[in-house]
Design an enzyme around this catalytic site. Structure first.
Site, PDB file in Angstrom:
ATOM      1  N   VAL A  16       0.844  -1.193   0.013  1.00 29.05           N
ATOM      2  CA  VAL A  16       0.105   0.033   0.069  1.00 29.05           C
ATOM      3  C   VAL A  16       0.971   1.457  -0.107  1.00 29.05           C
ATOM      4  O   VAL A  16       1.714   1.580   0.781  1.00 29.05           O
ATOM      5  CB  VAL A  16      -1.018   0.021   1.189  1.00 29.05           C
ATOM      6  CG1 VAL A  16      -1.662   1.394   1.457  1.00 29.05           C
ATOM      7  CG2 VAL A  16      -2.174  -0.983   0.984  1.00 29.05           C
ATOM      8  N   GLU A  17       0.521   2.014  -0.760  1.00 31.23           N
ATOM      9  CA  GLU A  17       1.229   3.473  -0.911  1.00 31.23           C
ATOM     10  C   GLU A  17       0.564   4.551  -0.173  1.00 31.23           C
ATOM     11  O   GLU A  17       1.170   5.858   0.173  1.00 31.23           O
ATOM     12  CB  GLU A  17       1.749   3.887  -2.480  1.00 31.23           C
ATOM     13  CG  GLU A  17       2.620   2.932  -2.964  1.00 31.23           C
ATOM     14  CD  GLU A  17       2.756   3.338  -4.400  1.00 31.23           C
ATOM     15  OE1 GLU A  17       2.673   4.666  -4.937  1.00 31.23           O
ATOM     16  OE2 GLU A  17       3.290   2.338  -5.129  1.00 31.23           O
ATOM     17  N   ALA A  18      -0.820   4.561  -0.398  1.00 26.57           N
ATOM     18  CA  ALA A  18      -1.550   5.543   0.219  1.00 26.57           C
ATOM     19  C   ALA A  18      -2.560   4.943   1.160  1.00 26.57           C
ATOM     20  O   ALA A  18      -3.459   4.010   0.700  1.00 26.57           O
ATOM     21  CB  ALA A  18      -2.233   6.285  -0.961  1.00 26.57           C
ATOM     22  N   LYS A  46      -3.148   0.194  -4.908  1.00 31.09           N
ATOM     23  CA  LYS A  46      -2.145   0.438  -3.859  1.00 31.09           C
ATOM     24  C   LYS A  46      -2.703   1.401  -2.666  1.00 31.09           C
ATOM     25  O   LYS A  46      -1.922   2.076  -2.224  1.00 31.09           O
ATOM     26  CB  LYS A  46      -0.824   1.094  -4.601  1.00 31.09           C
ATOM     27  CG  LYS A  46      -0.302  -0.309  -5.763  1.00 31.09           C
ATOM     28  CD  LYS A  46       0.932   0.527  -5.874  1.00 31.09           C
ATOM     29  CE  LYS A  46       1.578  -0.897  -6.671  1.00 31.09           C
ATOM     30  NZ  LYS A  46       3.222  -0.376  -7.322  1.00 31.09           N
TER      31      LYS A  46
END
Lengths: 299, 299
Positions: free
Chosen positions: A23-25, A239
């Protein structure tokens, strides 16, 4: 009952790393996740700091329309959390964006929605001062409304009254092409730390009851806001992880948008509701509180 | 769309005699049939006198819950029409009878429903004085409600506010077995002579929105009131004619109960709505105004 539904996994030291690495956000709901009323939920501040230190993007997606993005940033800062206005996507902002995208000239809304509408260049009517207005049934007397109003925006409104209900009803029933926009339809919410209160779903239902019309919903679970979020953050929705306390708004929004989903039990949903066979909307993961991530990810 | 529906017949000199000869009791809705707001509709007084002179029984069946039967009799008399209390069946009376039949101990209702509840031996909370109460979101402060309340009665309430919505919501969600009773669900009504206003359907929908529960409806089109009416008037329902201005309440009530039905176009329904293919509820007869009977029946 959908027996084929995939049951939620309890967030644990076994699955937390793979979730965080993919996960980026992180998209957070606010009421019941970050705070209850004006009280921060324990450990929120340290959790958000940890996520920023790991380079995660943070976004706050709230259905509560009583504040503008500026007012939300102020609330975060007053609680000791540094959040920028452009990290906040409120349903008040979504309502203003909906009008902008559809190029509508004027509106009659309620509440703190007005600031977002003004920022988007709209002339708004209504607002807190209408909370004290009274509508009286008088013979030979017509309740007048502005026939140029092109949209009625209904959100959470603790100042709901018969004057506003009649005004909105007349615009929707009598103004040709008038839009009926709902910021969201949450039944209840943790407006205070100790209990739940009627949410925008109550005011929206009232307007549906008198107009016999259904609204356009711009807040969660509608993914209308996601377009604006994607313009700002260049991250694929796969993501992103939506973190929320409501199955029918937060988790459904996350699923509708293709995000990973994490339910926290610190708000309106408890474990027995989550596990009830009638709960067909299931998150990927659940945990009691967002600060569990701190312990699970370790030092 | 039900293409097999039987279209309504315009009341005419050809069919009026057979209708009148076969009917012993006329059941009248009030708003939009007898009056609009505080104004009598033209010819009503003479029409009712003519019917009484022909030995017809007259009954007034109204969904408007803002008055008790005593207050309705007073309104009729102030408009120069002599009507007895026991000829009036209001949804406020129906709500009180529903509680009595179900042997419930206390209730939290709204408005003029209270007088009927008191007459039926109930202790009511709420009412007009709650119209000025405010509910504030305060930290560490609990909005208290009476946990012994066994029924929430929702009707037309021009004093709707967030205090009452939270009170009713808490009773319905938290008091075990608490009933949720709606006097009726009319979307709008002619509360004044010049225009329509949000009806009980608006307040009832608001309570549905916050509680995610559906109410028991005691007013039209529910035939709950018919049992009490039949106790009073020993007339078979096939010898009754329901006269009203709404398809979804008055006409449906008449049809549900096995009465003949006459729609008048002096209220919320106009001819194009009646003839619209989506209007699947059709009366036996329709006419513009109840005083048409005077002319059609002749001297």
């Amino acid at each position: 009952m959908n027996t084929a539904k995939r049951a939620a996994q309890l967030l644990s030291s076994h699955n937390v790393t793979s979730l965080f690495d993919s996960v980026e956000a992180f998209l957070f709901d606010c009421d019941g996740v970050i705070w209850k009323g004006d009280k921060l939920i324990d450990g929120v501040s340290q959790t958000l700091e940890m996520l920023r230190s790991k380079g995660k993007k943070l976004v706050f997606v709230t259905n509560n329309s009583t504040k503008s993005r500026r007012q939300y940033a102020k609330k975060f800062n007053s609680l000791g959390i540094s959040v920028r206005e452009d990290e906040i996507f409120s349903s008040s902002f979504a309502a203003a964006m909906y009008l902008k995208v559809n190029n509508f000239p004027r509106e009659k809304g309620g509440e703190g929605i007005l600031e977002e509408l003004q920022l988007a260049g709209y002339t708004g009517l209504g607002g807190p001062e209408d909370g004290e207005k009274r509508a009286e049934w008088k013979s030979n007397s017509l309740f007048e409304h502005d026939k140029s109003v092109g949209a009625v925006v209904v959100g959470l409104d603790p100042h709901i009254n018969y004057y506003k209900l009649q005004y909105g009803t007349l615009c929707i029933r009598e103004n040709p092409g008038c839009l009926f926009i709902a910021t969201n339809r949450d039944a209840v919410g943790h407006m205070t730390d100790l209990q739940e209160w009627p949410g925008a779903g109550c005011m929206v239902a009232a307007m549906c009851g008198s107009t016999e019309r259904e609204p356009i919903v711009v807040g969660k679970p509608s993914t209308f806001m996601m377009d604006f979020l994607l313009q700002k953050f260049q991250v694929s929705t796969s993501k992103m992880c939506m973190v929320g306390d409501r199955l029918d708004t937060d988790i459904l929004f996350g699923k509708n948008a293709g995000c990973k989903t994490l339910l926290v039990l610190s708000g309106v949903t408890n474990q027995s509701t989550l596990e009830d066979p009638s709960s067909t909307i299931q998150p990927d993961y659940y945990t009691s509180n967002i600060s569990d991530c701190l312990h699970l990810l370790g030092p």
